[in-house]
Design a protein around this motif. Structure first.
Motif, PDB file in Angstrom:
ATOM      1  N   ALA A  49       0.842  -1.198   0.000  1.00 36.58           N
ATOM      2  CA  ALA A  49       0.000   0.000   0.000  1.00 36.58           C
ATOM      3  C   ALA A  49       0.872   1.241   0.000  1.00 36.58           C
ATOM      4  CB  ALA A  49      -0.920   0.022   1.221  1.00 36.58           C
ATOM      5  N   CYS A  50       0.311   2.318  -0.507  1.00 31.28           N
ATOM      6  CA  CYS A  50       0.996   3.613  -0.427  1.00 31.28           C
ATOM      7  C   CYS A  50      -0.045   4.718  -0.335  1.00 31.28           C
ATOM      8  CB  CYS A  50       1.930   3.845  -1.606  1.00 31.28           C
ATOM      9  SG  CYS A  50       1.094   4.061  -3.197  1.00 31.28           S
ATOM     10  N   ILE A  51       0.411   5.854   0.170  1.00 30.35           N
ATOM     11  CA  ILE A  51      -0.431   7.043   0.231  1.00 30.35           C
ATOM     12  C   ILE A  51       0.436   8.236  -0.136  1.00 30.35           C
ATOM     13  CG2 ILE A  51      -0.049   7.335   2.727  1.00 30.35           C
ATOM     14  CD1 ILE A  51      -2.970   8.404   2.869  1.00 30.35           C
ATOM     15  N   SER A  52      -0.097   9.082  -0.991  1.00 27.46           N
ATOM     16  CA  SER A  52       0.678  10.224  -1.462  1.00 27.46           C
ATOM     17  C   SER A  52       0.860  11.251  -0.352  1.00 27.46           C
ATOM     18  CB  SER A  52      -0.023  10.868  -2.667  1.00 27.46           C
ATOM     19  OG  SER A  52      -1.289  11.380  -2.277  1.00 27.46           O
ATOM     20  N   SER A  53       1.780  12.176  -0.568  1.00 24.98           N
ATOM     21  CA  SER A  53       2.104  13.165   0.463  1.00 24.98           C
ATOM     22  C   SER A  53       0.896  14.013   0.839  1.00 24.98           C
ATOM     23  CB  SER A  53       3.249  14.062  -0.004  1.00 24.98           C
ATOM     24  OG  SER A  53       2.906  14.723  -1.212  1.00 24.98           O
ATOM     25  N   SER A  54       0.018  14.265  -0.124  1.00 28.43           N
ATOM     26  CA  SER A  54      -1.177  15.068   0.154  1.00 28.43           C
ATOM     27  C   SER A  54      -2.284  14.243   0.794  1.00 28.43           C
ATOM     28  CB  SER A  54      -1.704  15.689  -1.141  1.00 28.43           C
ATOM     29  OG  SER A  54      -2.240  14.676  -1.980  1.00 28.43           O
ATOM     30  N   GLY A  55      -2.161  12.910   0.697  1.00 27.34           N
ATOM     31  CA  GLY A  55      -3.211  12.035   1.199  1.00 27.34           C
ATOM     32  C   GLY A  55      -4.321  11.784   0.200  1.00 27.34           C
ATOM     33  N   SER A  56      -4.236  12.400  -0.987  1.00 31.20           N
ATOM     34  CA  SER A  56      -5.334  12.296  -1.939  1.00 31.20           C
ATOM     35  C   SER A  56      -5.311  11.002  -2.740  1.00 31.20           C
ATOM     36  CB  SER A  56      -5.301  13.481  -2.904  1.00 31.20           C
ATOM     37  OG  SER A  56      -4.100  13.470  -3.661  1.00 31.20           O
ATOM     38  N   ARG A  57      -4.155  10.360  -2.792  1.00 31.21           N
ATOM     39  CA  ARG A  57      -4.026   9.141  -3.580  1.00 31.21           C
ATOM     40  C   ARG A  57      -3.635   7.982  -2.684  1.00 31.21           C
ATOM     41  NH1 ARG A  57      -4.737   5.330  -7.520  1.00 31.21           N
ATOM     42  NH2 ARG A  57      -2.771   4.524  -8.354  1.00 31.21           N
ATOM     43  N   ARG A  58      -4.423   6.902  -2.736  1.00 28.35           N
ATOM     44  CA  ARG A  58      -4.098   5.666  -2.036  1.00 28.35           C
ATOM     45  C   ARG A  58      -4.074   4.545  -3.062  1.00 28.35           C
ATOM     46  NH1 ARG A  58      -7.639   8.486   1.383  1.00 28.35           N
ATOM     47  NH2 ARG A  58      -7.016   8.618   3.576  1.00 28.35           N
TER      48      ARG A  58
END
Length: 128
Positions: A49-58
């Motif tokens: 799993a990953c999450i972008s720095s802004s939190g908008s993309r998982r």
């Protein structure tokens, strides 16, 4: 130097849930993507799993899709992983990792070499 520390691992019964925690220090979490990886006994480390720095993309691996939820709180410098419907194949050491963000609305976990900062890992064992 960015430092990461995981916690929350332990013994879980099949079908159970577990929440893993990742606390980041030594830097501003806003500048980093977060990935979660795991290494099962006798297997290669895999990104899940990953999450972008802004939190908008998982994004999630197919093997865990629908059972995991990654989230982050940049104000608290934490990034966590909620796991549900666990089965024995989920037994592994789980790692959180951080990568300098290139695009605030994107992330990847297919290449662990893109992540220069790692925690020590936390063991999750799924067994009855």
């Amino acid at each position: 130097q960015l430092q990461l520390a995981e916690s929350g691992g332990g013994l879980v019964q099949p079908g159970g849930s577990r929440r893993l925690f990742c606390v980041v220090s030594g830097g501003n979490l806003d500048d980093y993507d977060i990935g979660w990886f795991r290494r099962a006994p006798g297997k290669e480390r895999e990104g899940i799993a990953c999450i972008s720095s802004s939190g908008s993309r998982r994004a999630y691996a197919n093997s865990v899709s629908g059972r995991l939820m990654i989230d982050r709180d940049n104000t608290k410098n934490t990034a966590n992983l909620q796991m549900t419907i666990l089965n024995p194949e989920d037994t592994a050491v789980y790692y959180c990792a951080a990568a300098p963000s290139l695009r605030p609305h994107d992330c990847q976990f297919s290449s662990d070499s893109a992540y220069p900062y790692w925690g020590q890992g936390t063991q999750v064992t799924v067994s009855s």
